[in-house]
Design an enzyme around this catalytic site. Structure first.
Site, PDB file in Angstrom:
ATOM      1  N   GLU A   1      60.385  32.655  54.026  1.00 59.78           N
ATOM      2  CA  GLU A   1      58.924  32.619  53.994  1.00 59.78           C
ATOM      3  C   GLU A   1      58.381  31.591  53.008  1.00 59.78           C
ATOM      4  OE1 GLU A   1      57.372  36.635  53.626  1.00 59.78           O
ATOM      5  OE2 GLU A   1      57.636  36.919  55.779  1.00 59.78           O
TER       6      GLU A   1
ATOM      7  N   GLU B   1      61.608  39.136  61.518  1.00 55.58           N
ATOM      8  CA  GLU B   1      61.367  40.371  60.772  1.00 55.58           C
ATOM      9  C   GLU B   1      60.187  41.116  61.369  1.00 55.58           C
ATOM     10  OE1 GLU B   1      60.507  39.967  56.595  1.00 55.58           O
ATOM     11  OE2 GLU B   1      62.013  38.425  56.304  1.00 55.58           O
TER      12      GLU B   1
HETATM   13  C1  GLA Z   1      58.594  39.444  54.057  1.00 59.79           C
HETATM   14  C2  GLA Z   1      59.863  38.984  53.392  1.00 59.79           C
HETATM   15  C3  GLA Z   1      60.873  40.061  53.212  1.00 59.79           C
HETATM   16  C4  GLA Z   1      60.223  41.349  52.813  1.00 59.79           C
HETATM   17  C5  GLA Z   1      59.182  41.717  53.819  1.00 59.79           C
HETATM   18  C6  GLA Z   1      58.517  43.023  53.541  1.00 59.79           C
HETATM   19  O1  GLA Z   1      58.561  39.242  55.391  1.00 59.79           O
HETATM   20  O2  GLA Z   1      60.460  37.909  54.071  1.00 59.79           O
HETATM   21  O3  GLA Z   1      61.788  39.634  52.229  1.00 59.79           O
HETATM   22  O4  GLA Z   1      59.642  41.205  51.561  1.00 59.79           O
HETATM   23  O5  GLA Z   1      58.192  40.730  53.815  1.00 59.79           O
HETATM   24  O6  GLA Z   1      57.522  43.307  54.483  1.00 59.79           O
END
Ligand code: GLA
Ligand code: ZN
Length: 667
Positions: free
Chosen positions: A148, A305
């Site tokens: 991210e 995710e």
């Molecule tokens: C993001 C991050 C993860 C985690 C999630 C929690 O997407 O990439 O490492 O922190 O949020 O929702």
């Protein structure tokens, strides 16, 4: 990039937080749930590199061995999204300086200065070392760079790098001064070193309010490029060892900081993390799936995710209701995802994400609602196998989406602070979504020839050549819709003189003389096809030059002036919608355009039931997604075989979807 052999199912797995016995238990539960992939090593830099001269892969080796022994595929992350504490102490230049000028100490994550030479060297080396160490690991199916990416840094290293970036772009200070219009407010630069980063210490009043758009816009570009360079550094380090590695980085929802269109060109596939709020509209998530799919011209993307149950970072972390995780997972697949992945596989016991949902909860067993839902979906995905993977979305409508335009529109001082670019895009998208019309969200330089309808919501910035491309599209018979506050500036945020909408003036056949901001409590109105709709946010006061007038304003001194126009241009038509309106208007207006262009919606469905299509040589797949809390019945003109239930439907029969239910019909 090779097509996925299955819809990968799994997610972020952090067994470095656990003992060996727990990992064995995880393997058993993963198998039970039909898990096929784990993303490893997302945040392990401190473990992997206890000091500058030592790499220690012991823990990761143990994890890799265990998951490999159990037949899982691996998405291998590079761990560079959070640097070790020793590194920050040894090389303070890797710490970011915030927008407000605050120099950070060690802490948190996503915290490295992109232009720190030490960060660049150490992150590149780590990615290379990982690739070298795992180069024979055949079950690594993807490389996940960092995590991210985002934010910005305003430190002195970044400032210096910004000047170099500017020199490369403008060559001379004279050109830069012209581009930014620095004779305004006595800003003329005589030396490159006089240029400082635009933040709260210099040009800004807040994140989006700047006193000098030119420099802020270039800094946004520079920051996106700087961080992208970090990603490219690591990608190249991996490719040096593994030329065929499939490389991605996980992107985010409506994420403004980074020009993902530029980023996607450097990746082998796109992936993103979807965390809808409990009140997020299905259309808004669908829109972002479509952006992700369009970043690489329709190539399937990964849902990297999502939470199986709950997040911990929202103000109100409502758990996903039964069936919701499954429904949102299939929505991703319906829009082009070839993976369904979670954050995370086992719930952490300590630190800030211990209340974030996971496949395996703190109780540690399979006896939870969430585990049962994950397992049920795992079974279904196994049954689907590779049928839908690689399939494409056939879209005849494109909406132009441009990060530079996003930045520029929202840096603009006036005419209305409430103007949000993505909301303008969303208005058009949502109306199409509700009519089950497939849409691509493409960059302004995309090849438009395959589309019949192109929509350019608030195309404030017209980059070089874009006007020509739109003219060619319309001339050849395409239909174009442009909305208010368009054609105003060039790529440097310089107004195109000679009357708005600048370079789009003859294509649209209009001249916008004034722009009125509309207070929320006092909308204007217009009548389109016999119905009266509100005119909100901005009203362009325009004169039709060669365009026909299809609606006029009702109130105020500009009552009777055009609110909607259409210009015949070559074989096509160019519409202009001079104001923002309500949902009912967009539904009607787009319904008319879709009919006019003879674009077939995927299917006619009850309100709240989404229909989306994917196609490949393996078949045509119709996804039906019931977002309602009630059972709904859908008429199937062509029938088909539901791949989830094995029920076969004859043409003209109907299918009943339970609340939150899903069907995937193969024609
Ligand atoms: C993001 C991050 C993860 C985690 C999630 C929690 O997407 O990439 O490492 O922190 O949020 O929702
Ligand atoms: Zn910096």
């Amino acid at each position: 990039m090779k097509e996925n052999p299955i819809i990968y199912y799994g997610g972020d797995y952090n067994p470095e937080q656990w003992d060996e016995q727990t990992m064995e238990e995880d393997m058993r539960l993963f198998e039970e749930a039909g898990i096929t992939i784990v993303t490893l090593n997302v945040f392990s830099w401190a473990l992997l590199q206890p000091s500058e001269d030592t790499y220690d892969f012991t823990t990761l080796d143990r994890i890799v061995d265990t998951v490999t022994k159990h037949g899982l595929s691996i998405c291998m992350a590079t761990s560079t999204a959070a640097h070790p504490a020793w590194m920050a102490r040894k090389y303070p230049d890797i710490l970011r300086t915030e927008f407000n000028g605050m120099k950070r100490k060690y802490g948190s994550r996503h915290n490295s200065c992109p232009n720190s030479p030490n960060f660049r060297r150490l992150s590149r080396n780590l990615a290379g070392a990982l690739a070298e160490h795992y180069k024979d690991q055949k079950n690594i199916v993807a490389w996940h760079i960092s995590n991210e990416y985002g934010g910005a840094c305003y430190c002195e290293n970044c400032e210096r790098a910004f000047r170099i970036w500017l020199k490369e772009k403008y060559k001379t200070l004279d050109a830069l001064n012209k581009a930014w219009g620095t004779n305004f407010w006595s800003h003329t630069f005589y030396d490159w070193d006089e240029i400082v980063a635009p933040n709260l210490l210099s040009e800004h009043i807040d994140e989006t309010t700047t006193d000098f758009q030119g420099i802020s816009l270039d800094y946004a570009r520079f920051n996106s490029d700087s961080i992208l360079q970090n990603c490219v550094d690591e990608r190249d380090a991996i490719r040096e060892v593994l030329p065929d590695a499939a490389v991605t980085t996980n992107m985010m929802y409506y994420f403004k900081d980074l020009d993902y269109q530029k980023w996607a060109k450097e990746l082998d596939f796109t992936s993103w993390d979807s965390y809808p709020r409990y009140y997020t509209k299905p259309a808004s998530v669908a829109l972002w799936h479509d952006v992700m799919r369009s970043l690489r011209h329709g190539q399937p993307f990964w849902l990297m995710e999502q939470t199986p149950s709950v997040t911990n970072w929202q103000p109100v972390n409502r758990i996903r209701r039964p069936g919701e995780m499954r429904l949102w997972s299939y929505q991703a697949v319906a829009h082009g995802a070839d993976s369904v992945m979670f954050f995370q596989m086992r719930r952490s016991a300590a630190a800030s994400e211990k209340y974030h949902g996971a496949v395996i909860d703190h109780v540690g067993t399979n006896q939870t609602r969430v585990f049962r839902e994950v397992k049920a979906l795992g079974g279904e995905l196994q049954k689907l196998g590779n049928q839908t993977t690689g399939a494409r979305t056939p879209a005849k409508v494109a909406i132009l989406f441009d990060w530079n335009n996003w930045w520029a529109v929202e840096y603009s001082s006036g005419p209305n602070d409430r103007l949000r670019y993505t909301e303008e895009v969303h208005r058009y998208y949502e109306a199409l979504f509700e009519q089950n019309v497939s849409v691509d969200l493409v960059d302004v330089y995309a090849d438009l020839s395959a589309y019949q309808l192109v929509i350019a919501p608030t195309l404030y910035m017209v980059k070089p050549g874009v006007d020509e491309a739109l003219k060619t599209f319309v001339k050849n018979g395409g239909e174009l819709i442009v909305s208010f506050f368009s054609g105003i500036v060039d790529e440097n945020d310089h107004v195109t003189l000679g009357g708005y909408p600048g370079k789009l003036r003859d294509l649209l056949g209009i001249w916008v003389e004034e722009i009125d901001a509309v207070p929320e409590e006092a909308p204007n109105a217009f009548t389109y096809q016999g119905e009266t709709y509100p005119a909100t946010l901005l009203c362009d006061l325009l004169h039709a030059e060669t365009a026909e007038v299809h609606a006029t304003y009702r109130d105020d001194f500009y009552s009777g002036m055009p609110a909607i126009t259409c210009n015949h241009y070559g074989k096509g038509k160019a519409w202009y919608v001079a104001t923002a309106s309500d949902h009912a208007f967009y539904q009607q207006f787009l319904k008319d355009r879709i009919e006019e262009c003879s674009i077939a919606p995927v299917l006619d469905t009850p309100k709240g039931v989404e229909a989306a299509l994917r196609e490949s040589e393996k078949g045509t797949f119709l996804f039906l997604l019931n977002h309602n809390k009630t059972e709904e019945t859908v008429l199937l003109p062509h029938g088909g075989l539901d791949l989830l239930t094995d029920c076969s439907y004859a043409p003209q029969s109907s299918l009943t979807l339970p609340a939150k239910g899903v069907a995937i019909l193969k024609k």
